[in-house]
Design a protein around this motif. Structure first.
Motif, PDB file in Angstrom:
ATOM      1  N   PHE A 113      -4.067   9.308   5.493  1.00 30.84           N
ATOM      2  CA  PHE A 113      -4.278   8.913   6.897  1.00 30.84           C
ATOM      3  C   PHE A 113      -2.991   8.424   7.560  1.00 30.84           C
ATOM      4  N   ASN A 114      -1.856   8.679   6.960  1.00 26.16           N
ATOM      5  CA  ASN A 114      -0.632   8.071   7.489  1.00 26.16           C
ATOM      6  C   ASN A 114      -0.171   8.672   8.817  1.00 26.16           C
ATOM      7  N   ASP A 115      -0.811   9.747   9.268  1.00 27.42           N
ATOM      8  CA  ASP A 115      -0.464  10.275  10.589  1.00 27.42           C
ATOM      9  C   ASP A 115      -1.306   9.660  11.700  1.00 27.42           C
ATOM     10  N   SER A 116      -2.355   8.935  11.292  1.00 24.84           N
ATOM     11  CA  SER A 116      -3.247   8.385  12.316  1.00 24.84           C
ATOM     12  C   SER A 116      -3.552   6.906  12.132  1.00 24.84           C
ATOM     13  N   CYS A 117      -3.170   6.341  11.009  1.00 18.81           N
ATOM     14  CA  CYS A 117      -3.520   4.950  10.703  1.00 18.81           C
ATOM     15  C   CYS A 117      -2.988   3.995  11.777  1.00 18.81           C
ATOM     16  N   TYR A 118      -3.886   3.231  12.350  1.00 16.25           N
ATOM     17  CA  TYR A 118      -3.519   2.316  13.430  1.00 16.25           C
ATOM     18  C   TYR A 118      -2.523   1.270  12.946  1.00 16.25           C
ATOM     19  N   PRO A 152       0.839  -1.204   0.000  1.00 14.82           N
ATOM     20  CA  PRO A 152       0.000   0.000   0.000  1.00 14.82           C
ATOM     21  C   PRO A 152       0.878   1.260   0.000  1.00 14.82           C
ATOM     22  N   LYS A 153       0.335   2.325  -0.521  1.00 12.94           N
ATOM     23  CA  LYS A 153       1.104   3.561  -0.678  1.00 12.94           C
ATOM     24  C   LYS A 153       0.992   4.432   0.576  1.00 12.94           C
ATOM     25  N   CYS A 154       1.545   3.917   1.658  1.00 11.10           N
ATOM     26  CA  CYS A 154       1.411   4.609   2.942  1.00 11.10           C
ATOM     27  C   CYS A 154       2.143   5.955   2.945  1.00 11.10           C
ATOM     28  N   ASP A 155       3.187   6.078   2.130  1.00 11.28           N
ATOM     29  CA  ASP A 155       3.942   7.337   2.111  1.00 11.28           C
ATOM     30  C   ASP A 155       3.078   8.515   1.698  1.00 11.28           C
ATOM     31  N   SER A 156       2.201   8.241   0.737  1.00 12.20           N
ATOM     32  CA  SER A 156       1.367   9.335   0.240  1.00 12.20           C
ATOM     33  C   SER A 156      -0.063   9.264   0.769  1.00 12.20           C
ATOM     34  N   CYS A 157      -0.289   8.415   1.765  1.00 15.70           N
ATOM     35  CA  CYS A 157      -1.654   8.218   2.278  1.00 15.70           C
ATOM     36  C   CYS A 157      -2.103   9.390   3.136  1.00 15.70           C
TER      37      CYS A 157
END
Length: 352
Positions: free
Chosen positions: A204-209, A197-202
């Motif tokens: 919600f990446n500051d809060s994703c559990y 998954p593209k978490c770098d550009s997500c």
DNA sequence: AAAACGGGGAA
DNA sequence: TTCCCAGTTTT
């Protein structure tokens, strides 16, 4: 601003910028929404899109679809799989015409009563076509919500199904449920993907559990593994000098219901020679007794389905006399064949 | 609650 | 290979 509206607002903002341009998104016509949803059940956009175009071109509205022959519909559906969808599509088209005068019902309760329409599809049509507050839960939704909110309840058991439906409904953007639903699915398809998954550009990446706990690859949780059984198919391909053959329609409750195939003799194991076939051939296929028979493929052709692995052998039969119910090879173009059979026909005809 | 129902593409 | 896809129906 509540946590819930923060989630849906961010999602919709992302969607308005990043959504793909897909053919069914340019309309709120319930017929087109319904058609696209049925086609896309358990089917990737990339695979389903050309089928959607074919159906829209062939059947401009629900009346045209209701009037069509099932054979025609199945032929257009050929290669897409899960053929009960095509049969139910036709049945539902008839119901909409006969019972609803061609007007799609707008309530969730009426929609879910239609054949081939379950919770997901009823919610999708109600929200996208009619702006009603019903949250969809598909594979994308399970993935996004399980990760962002850290929910490890198995998604294929009733407890999890209820829990995710409830959460999706709680998060629903009631001002524009259709856009919210599509945004959530699109986000799962483009950003919160199963692998890498593209978490770098997500967004919600500051809060994703799951990202914080490093459990992205553990979610969503899915239990149970399926059992795959083996089946051995012997297809008897009658070939009268390329003129005609024999075809049967499958009617049993089994794979490929209502599709066509060559006469099938199923065995418990791989058949090495034709002696066991001779009785079957004489009884079911031939009017006059003599013919030649030759195995077409030395090794069985492997065809994998979700719950079964098929080992297919093709036996070419050249009749010397007449045979029962001949069908012109030319007519195969009109018949819906399983991919396994269509592949054989294409190869066989290219050699003759 | 579990099993059945297709075919294809990505990793 | 394995996973899973804009799920639903039947057992």
């Amino acid at each position: 601003m509540t946590v819930n509206s923060k989630f849906s607002n961010a999602l919709i903002m992302w969607y308005l910028i990043n959504q793909r341009d897909l053919p069914w998104r340019s309309s709120k016509n319930p017929y087109l929404i319904w058609l696209s949803e049925i086609i896309l059940q358990q089917t990737r956009i990339a695979q389903g899109t050309s089928y959607y175009e074919k159906f829209v071109n062939e059947f401009i509205d629900i009346f045209a679809l209701a009037k069509a022959d099932e054979k025609h519909i199945l032929k257009l559906w050929q290669g897409l799989g899960y053929y009960s969808r095509a049969r139910n599509l036709h049945a539902t088209a008839k119901i909409i015409v006969d019972k609803y005068q061609g007007q799609f019902p707008e309530t969730y309760a009426e929609l879910i009563s239609l054949k081939g329409v379950g919770d997901y599809t009823a919610s999708a049509i109600a929200s996208i076509a009619f702006d009603q507050p019903h949250a969809v839960v598909d594979g994308n939704v399970y993935r996004v919500l399980s990760r962002v909110f850290g929910i490890s309840t198995p998604i294929n058991e009733s407890k999890g199904i209820k829990e995710f439906k409830l959460l999706a409904q709680k998060l629903l953007h009631t001002e524009d449920p259709g856009t919210y639903n599509q945004a959530l699915m699109e986000f799962g398809a483009l950003v919160c993907t199963p692998k890498n998954p593209k978490c770098d550009s997500c967004i919600f990446n500051d809060s994703c559990y799951a990202l914080q706990k490093r459990t992205i690859d553990k979610l969503p949780v899915k239990l149970k593994k399926l059992t795959v059984k083996k089946r051995y198919f012997n297809y008897l391909v009658v070939d009268d000098n390329g003129e005609s053959t024999i075809l049967k329609q499958r009617h049993q409750k089994d794979i490929w219901m209502n599709l066509f195939e060559f006469p099938l003799y199923e065995t418990e194991q791989i058949l090495e020679d034709e002696t066991e076939l001779e009785h079957f051939i004489h009884r079911d296929l031939m009017i006059e007794g003599t013919y030649s028979i030759k195995k077409y493929n030395e090794f069985p052709i492997l065809h994998k389905l979700t719950h079964q692995t098929l080992y297919a052998s093709f036996w070419i039969i050249k009749p010397k006399g007449r045979f029962k119910n001949p069908v012109a090879w030319e007519d195969l173009k009109q018949m819906a064949l399983p991919v396994l059979l269509q592949n054989f026909v294409d190869k066989y005809q290219s050699l003759n």
